[in-house]
Design a protein around this motif. Structure first.
Motif, mmCIF file in Angstrom:
data_model
loop_
_atom_site.group_PDB
_atom_site.id
_atom_site.type_symbol
_atom_site.label_atom_id
_atom_site.label_comp_id
_atom_site.label_asym_id
_atom_site.label_seq_id
_atom_site.Cartn_x
_atom_site.Cartn_y
_atom_site.Cartn_z
ATOM 1 N N GLY A 128 -46.009 -55.149 28.434
ATOM 2 C CA GLY A 128 -45.050 -55.975 27.722
ATOM 3 C C GLY A 128 -45.040 -57.372 28.293
ATOM 4 O O GLY A 128 -45.957 -57.774 29.005
ATOM 5 N N PHE A 129 -43.991 -58.103 27.980
ATOM 6 C CA PHE A 129 -43.874 -59.438 28.536
ATOM 7 C C PHE A 129 -42.422 -59.736 28.862
ATOM 8 O O PHE A 129 -41.510 -59.068 28.393
ATOM 9 N N GLY A 130 -42.265 -60.738 29.712
ATOM 10 C CA GLY A 130 -40.934 -61.104 30.161
ATOM 11 C C GLY A 130 -40.926 -62.511 30.703
ATOM 12 O O GLY A 130 -41.863 -63.281 30.509
ATOM 13 N N VAL A 131 -39.863 -62.835 31.430
ATOM 14 C CA VAL A 131 -39.692 -64.149 32.019
ATOM 15 C C VAL A 131 -39.454 -63.952 33.515
ATOM 16 O O VAL A 131 -38.636 -63.113 33.912
ATOM 17 N N ALA A 132 -40.169 -64.703 34.321
ATOM 18 C CA ALA A 132 -40.034 -64.588 35.772
ATOM 19 C C ALA A 132 -38.645 -65.075 36.195
ATOM 20 O O ALA A 132 -38.267 -66.205 35.924
ATOM 21 N N SER A 178 -39.286 -47.289 33.878
ATOM 22 C CA SER A 178 -38.052 -48.061 33.793
ATOM 23 C C SER A 178 -38.245 -49.301 32.923
ATOM 24 O O SER A 178 -37.391 -49.625 32.096
ATOM 25 N N PHE A 179 -39.375 -49.988 33.110
ATOM 26 C CA PHE A 179 -39.648 -51.175 32.292
ATOM 27 C C PHE A 179 -39.818 -50.785 30.822
ATOM 28 O O PHE A 179 -39.336 -51.484 29.930
ATOM 29 N N LEU A 180 -40.479 -49.664 30.568
ATOM 30 C CA LEU A 180 -40.714 -49.233 29.189
ATOM 31 C C LEU A 180 -39.442 -48.757 28.493
ATOM 32 O O LEU A 180 -39.414 -48.634 27.270
ATOM 33 N N TYR A 181 -38.398 -48.491 29.262
ATOM 34 C CA TYR A 181 -37.102 -48.166 28.679
ATOM 35 C C TYR A 181 -36.256 -49.414 28.444
ATOM 36 O O TYR A 181 -35.115 -49.325 28.028
ATOM 37 N N GLY A 182 -36.790 -50.592 28.763
ATOM 38 C CA GLY A 182 -36.095 -51.841 28.479
ATOM 39 C C GLY A 182 -35.377 -52.457 29.656
ATOM 40 O O GLY A 182 -34.562 -53.359 29.474
ATOM 41 N N GLN A 211 -38.362 -58.867 28.244
ATOM 42 C CA GLN A 211 -38.331 -59.468 26.908
ATOM 43 C C GLN A 211 -38.737 -58.441 25.851
ATOM 44 O O GLN A 211 -38.024 -58.249 24.894
ATOM 45 N N ALA A 212 -39.896 -57.827 26.051
ATOM 46 C CA ALA A 212 -40.385 -56.820 25.104
ATOM 47 C C ALA A 212 -41.351 -55.899 25.835
ATOM 48 O O ALA A 212 -41.993 -56.304 26.801
ATOM 49 N N ASP A 213 -41.448 -54.661 25.358
ATOM 50 C CA ASP A 213 -42.361 -53.708 25.975
ATOM 51 C C ASP A 213 -42.917 -52.775 24.908
ATOM 52 O O ASP A 213 -42.386 -52.717 23.799
ATOM 53 N N ILE A 214 -43.980 -52.058 25.258
ATOM 54 C CA ILE A 214 -44.632 -51.202 24.272
ATOM 55 C C ILE A 214 -43.778 -49.988 23.911
ATOM 56 O O ILE A 214 -44.058 -49.320 22.927
ATOM 57 N N GLY A 215 -42.725 -49.721 24.648
ATOM 58 C CA GLY A 215 -41.795 -48.657 24.283
ATOM 59 C C GLY A 215 -40.995 -48.984 23.037
ATOM 60 O O GLY A 215 -40.406 -48.107 22.411
#
Length: 180
Positions: free
Chosen positions: A142-146, A106-110, A166-170
């Motif tokens: 990837g990375f994001g904001v808490a 799910s995270f890798l799909y954005g 924010q961004a992921d390897i997908g």
């Protein structure tokens, strides 16, 4: 390619410090040589000075990219990190989030990370702090904001968002034409 101006450097370092704090100095002063940041077509590249000297032999209009793209400046002069910087941010990340195996895709799909998919979170993570997202096998995704602090994460309901995407390897697959 040109060096960053003082304002551009300040903007970029402020963004990087959200994720790696004072570890920015480890990016520039490395034991394997001196590295620097250069701007080319609104994109910031992280490059060793030896390769930079070799790249001066190529004209600006013929040069597509050199080094690793860390991000780009928007038209409003804000800096946006690209997923290509993940390999350099992950080892120095101060705040980390681990997602459960079911939440990885799910995270890798954005999508954002929900409390139900949260495996672990670094202690003392503040709300709106930049975090690097890992799988439970310690692979950076990837990375994001808490969205919530560590203390808030303990008592929110399972469908609450705990990390904004924010961004992921997908993105290597989804947006490969815009990464370079």
């Amino acid at each position: 390619m040109r060096p960053l101006t003082d304002d551009e450097t300040k903007t970029m370092f402020e963004k990087l410090s959200k994720y790696i704090g004072e570890n920015i100095k480890h990016l520039v002063d490395r034991p394997d040589g001196t590295y620097c940041f250069r701007l080319h077509n609104d994109r910031v590249y992280y490059i060793s000075e030896t390769i930079l000297k070799l790249a001066t032999n190529i004209s600006r209009d013929k040069l597509v990219s050199v080094g690793t793209c860390f991000g780009k400046f928007t038209k409003t002069i804000k800096f946006r990190l690209h997923i290509t910087a993940l390999d350099f941010l992950a080892p120095y990340a101060k705040f980390k989030v681990w997602v459960k195996p079911g939440q990885e895709q799910s995270f890798l799909y954005g999508n954002h990370v929900l409390k139900s998919g949260l495996g672990r979170i670094t202690e003392n993570t503040n709300q709106y702090q930049g975090v690097v997202v890992y799988s439970m096998a310690d692979v950076p995704l990837g990375f994001g904001v808490a969205a919530k602090s560590t203390q808030e994460c303990r008592r929110v309901d399972p469908l609450s968002i705990v990390v904004f995407h924010q961004a992921d390897i997908g993105e290597f697959i989804r947006s490969e034409d815009t990464l370079t």
